[in-house]
Write a protein that holds these residues in place. Structure first.
Motif, PDB file in Angstrom:
ATOM      1  N   ARG A   1       0.835  -1.209   0.000  1.00 35.55           N
ATOM      2  CA  ARG A   1       0.000   0.000   0.000  1.00 35.55           C
ATOM      3  C   ARG A   1       0.869   1.259   0.000  1.00 35.55           C
ATOM      4  O   ARG A   1       0.571   2.236  -0.685  1.00 35.55           O
ATOM      5  CB  ARG A   1      -0.928  -0.006   1.213  1.00 35.55           C
ATOM      6  N   ALA A   2       1.939   1.220   0.770  1.00 31.21           N
ATOM      7  CA  ALA A   2       2.845   2.370   0.839  1.00 31.21           C
ATOM      8  C   ALA A   2       3.518   2.610  -0.509  1.00 31.21           C
ATOM      9  O   ALA A   2       3.629   3.756  -0.953  1.00 31.21           O
ATOM     10  CB  ALA A   2       3.886   2.142   1.929  1.00 31.21           C
ATOM     11  N   ILE A   3       3.959   1.549  -1.167  1.00 31.67           N
ATOM     12  CA  ILE A   3       4.586   1.697  -2.493  1.00 31.67           C
ATOM     13  C   ILE A   3       3.591   2.307  -3.475  1.00 31.67           C
ATOM     14  O   ILE A   3       3.922   3.210  -4.240  1.00 31.67           O
ATOM     15  CB  ILE A   3       5.128   0.346  -3.003  1.00 31.67           C
ATOM     16  N   GLY A   4       2.344   1.846  -3.433  1.00 32.35           N
ATOM     17  CA  GLY A   4       1.317   2.410  -4.308  1.00 32.35           C
ATOM     18  C   GLY A   4       1.050   3.872  -4.029  1.00 32.35           C
ATOM     19  O   GLY A   4       0.788   4.654  -4.942  1.00 32.35           O
ATOM     20  N   SER A   5       1.151   4.266  -2.756  1.00 34.15           N
ATOM     21  CA  SER A   5       0.855   5.657  -2.404  1.00 34.15           C
ATOM     22  C   SER A   5       1.990   6.611  -2.763  1.00 34.15           C
ATOM     23  O   SER A   5       1.749   7.806  -2.932  1.00 34.15           O
ATOM     24  CB  SER A   5       0.534   5.765  -0.913  1.00 34.15           C
ATOM     25  N   VAL A   6       3.219   6.119  -2.871  1.00 31.62           N
ATOM     26  CA  VAL A   6       4.338   7.024  -3.170  1.00 31.62           C
ATOM     27  C   VAL A   6       4.691   7.069  -4.657  1.00 31.62           C
ATOM     28  O   VAL A   6       5.525   7.873  -5.051  1.00 31.62           O
ATOM     29  CB  VAL A   6       5.610   6.672  -2.352  1.00 31.62           C
ATOM     30  N   CYS A   7       4.053   6.246  -5.477  1.00 32.41           N
ATOM     31  CA  CYS A   7       4.387   6.246  -6.915  1.00 32.41           C
ATOM     32  C   CYS A   7       4.120   7.597  -7.555  1.00 32.41           C
ATOM     33  O   CYS A   7       4.857   8.019  -8.444  1.00 32.41           O
ATOM     34  CB  CYS A   7       3.614   5.155  -7.636  1.00 32.41           C
TER      35      CYS A   7
END
Length: 93
Positions: free
Chosen positions: A65-71
């Motif tokens: 979820r964090a990776i998706g939010s920082v893209c």
């Protein structure tokens, strides 16, 4: 002028095959030794790791979820600046 360019990572291996460049009418281009300071991917991963640490993701689900939010943080201009900083793109574009 040769039409083919051969990229070589290690100069020492290239000299043993140098005669083949002349035969193939190719031009050898020797790459510099690896340096993380000259790699735009390393710069992007450093920023990604810093952002993920700040989000404090501790499980695999939280991490994804964090990776998706920082893209969306990586804008095209910022990615271009990574290449510019490493010398792969002109300073003014």
């Amino acid at each position: 002028m040769p039409a083919t360019v051969w990229l070589w990572h290690e100069k020492r291996y290239a000299f043993s095959a140098f005669w083949s460049f002349e035969y193939a009418q190719a031009w050898p281009l020797f790459l510099l030794p690896y340096s993380p300071d000259l790699n735009p991917i390393e710069m992007a991963f450093a920023k990604l790791k810093q952002l993920l640490r700040s989000l404090n993701a501790r499980t695999i689900d939280q991490l994804w979820r964090a990776i998706g939010s920082v893209c969306s943080v990586f804008t095209p201009d910022e990615c271009w600046s990574f290449f510019r900083h490493c010398g792969y793109a002109p300073a003014s574009s």
